[in-house]
Design a protein around this motif. Structure first.
Motif, short mmCIF file in Angstrom:
data_model
loop_
_atom_site.label_atom_id
_atom_site.label_comp_id
_atom_site.label_asym_id
_atom_site.label_seq_id
_atom_site.Cartn_x
_atom_site.Cartn_y
_atom_site.Cartn_z
N ARG A 110 0.83 -1.21 0.00
CA ARG A 110 0.00 0.00 0.00
C ARG A 110 0.86 1.26 0.00
NH1 ARG A 110 -3.44 1.13 5.28
NH2 ARG A 110 -1.30 1.44 6.00
N ASP A 111 1.91 1.26 0.82
CA ASP A 111 2.79 2.44 0.88
C ASP A 111 3.62 2.57 -0.39
OD1 ASP A 111 1.84 3.18 3.33
OD2 ASP A 111 3.51 2.34 4.47
N ARG A 112 4.00 1.43 -0.99
CA ARG A 112 4.74 1.51 -2.25
C ARG A 112 3.90 2.16 -3.34
NH1 ARG A 112 6.45 -3.74 -0.81
NH2 ARG A 112 5.23 -4.73 -2.47
N LYS A 113 2.62 1.91 -3.32
CA LYS A 113 1.74 2.53 -4.31
C LYS A 113 1.65 4.05 -4.10
CE LYS A 113 -1.30 -1.40 -5.31
NZ LYS A 113 -2.69 -1.93 -5.24
N LYS A 114 1.81 4.47 -2.84
CA LYS A 114 1.74 5.90 -2.54
C LYS A 114 2.97 6.66 -3.05
CE LYS A 114 -0.96 5.42 1.74
NZ LYS A 114 -0.94 5.65 3.21
N ILE A 115 4.11 6.00 -3.07
CA ILE A 115 5.34 6.72 -3.39
C ILE A 115 5.86 6.41 -4.79
CG2 ILE A 115 6.06 6.97 -1.00
CD1 ILE A 115 7.80 4.56 -1.25
N MET A 116 5.31 5.42 -5.45
CA MET A 116 5.73 5.09 -6.80
C MET A 116 4.67 5.53 -7.81
SD MET A 116 8.68 3.89 -6.40
CE MET A 116 9.73 3.13 -5.16
N ASP A 164 7.73 13.21 -8.66
CA ASP A 164 8.41 12.32 -7.71
C ASP A 164 7.69 12.38 -6.37
OD1 ASP A 164 10.20 10.94 -6.05
OD2 ASP A 164 11.94 11.71 -7.11
N LYS A 165 7.20 11.22 -5.92
CA LYS A 165 6.50 11.14 -4.64
C LYS A 165 7.35 10.49 -3.54
CE LYS A 165 3.00 9.03 -6.63
NZ LYS A 165 1.68 8.35 -6.81
N PHE A 166 8.57 10.09 -3.89
CA PHE A 166 9.46 9.47 -2.92
C PHE A 166 10.45 10.48 -2.36
CE2 PHE A 166 13.01 6.39 -1.90
CZ PHE A 166 12.37 5.84 -0.81
#
Length: 319
Positions: free
Chosen positions: A46-52, A266-268
């Motif tokens: 879930r968090d990977r989807k937020k930042i990628m 870029d969200k990361f």
């Protein structure tokens, strides 16, 4: 027993338990973030989807690049870090090269995985290429991740090794994400006559601020609740302070030219961090912001312009 005395005892016990649980959480998180691991082990789906960003072909592009470049012959290099770790690199020689680029990968990556797409471009344009595996990554030794703070010292070891093994007229640093932060932080240890230029693609300002950003935007937790405690714990566990090494302070004192690159989607690592690094930089510098590009996707998104700008930057540095 008086009711108020019972209440005090209960509240005191709850406070003690709360402090113990908080300390245990901080210790667990610190160990998880600072010990060698895979990205998927510390970040939920879930968090990977937020930042990628949504995959628009980037993963297939990178997988194909790794498959192709893995077949290219190279010289395996080994050096010892200042604290005794064996660090591994892959050296690729270009014909009649007068310059070398040291490529530094990102968090939880490797030299081959993160740099296989752009390495052929460097080779075709007369660069020797050194792909390094950072400490606690890939084939290099170590269990503590350096987040640029320790890795920048390791890069100086690679620079000195190349002077002896493969001397050239000019050496450049190229880094992505944590590797970009590493390249910028290396500027505090080297001179302009040792490093002709730095290309920093989507690097953060400091790991402390990066942690704050991720807790605020991904976990939706106030960073002040947890990040200062992780900092204190990391000083003992990892052996360094995540707040005192700041790329902006280093760039404010360097004379090495820097090319900054960042995607505005870029969200990361937010593009604002590169903008801050750019404003702080005292040396000659430029910035290439790529519209719509996510984290580390600028080369994939705007390959021809990216290459054109890199070659122009290199030409300026070598004049």
């Amino acid at each position: 027993m008086q009711w108020w005395l019972i209440l005090i005892i209960v509240l005191a016990a709850a406070a003690v338990i709360g402090v113990a649980l908080y300390a245990a959480l901080v210790a667990r998180l610190t160990k998880k973030y600072f010990t060698r691991h895979r990205f998927s082990e510390t970040t939920s789906r879930r968090d990977r989807k937020k930042i990628m960003t949504a995959d628009g072909g980037y993963r297939a592009f990178m997988h194909a690049a790794v498959e192709r470049f893995s077949a290219v012959p190279c010289e395996r290099m080994e050096v010892k870090s200042v604290d005794g770790l064996k660090l591994i690199g892959r050296f690729y020689r270009a014909e009649n090269a007068d310059k070398t680029v040291i490529c530094v990968h990102g968090y939880c990556g490797t030299g081959l995985r993160d740099m296989s797409a752009i390495a052929p471009f460097f080779l075709q344009n007369g660069f020797n290429v050194l792909l390094v595996d950072n400490r606690a990554h890939g084939e290099s030794e170590g269990n503590i991740i350096g987040y640029g703070v320790l890795d920048s010292l390791d890069v100086t070891v690679w620079i000195n090794a190349l002077k002896t093994a493969h001397p050239v007229k000019s050496t450049f640093l190229y880094g992505i994400s944590m590797g970009a932060a590493t390249a910028m932080m290396t500027a505090q240890y080297v001179r302009r006559d040792e490093i002709a230029g730095i290309i920093a693609d989507c690097g953060f300002t400091s790991i402390y601020e990066e942690f704050c950003y991720l807790y605020r935007t991904v976990a939706h937790v106030s960073p002040w609740i947890i990040v200062p405690a992780i900092r204190r714990r990391a000083k003992k566990f990892a052996g360094y302070d995540i707040k005192t090494t700041d790329a902006r302070e280093i760039l404010a004192k360097t004379d090495i030219p820097v090319m900054f690159v960042h995607g505005d989607a870029d969200k990361f690592v937010p593009v604002a961090m590169t903008e801050q690094n750019c404003r702080a930089c005292a040396s000659e510098h430029s910035i290439f912001e790529v519209s719509g590009a996510g984290h580390a996707e600028c080369y994939f998104s705007r390959k021809p312009e990216y290459e054109k700008r890199v070659l122009a930057f290199v030409a300026d540095c070598m004049q």
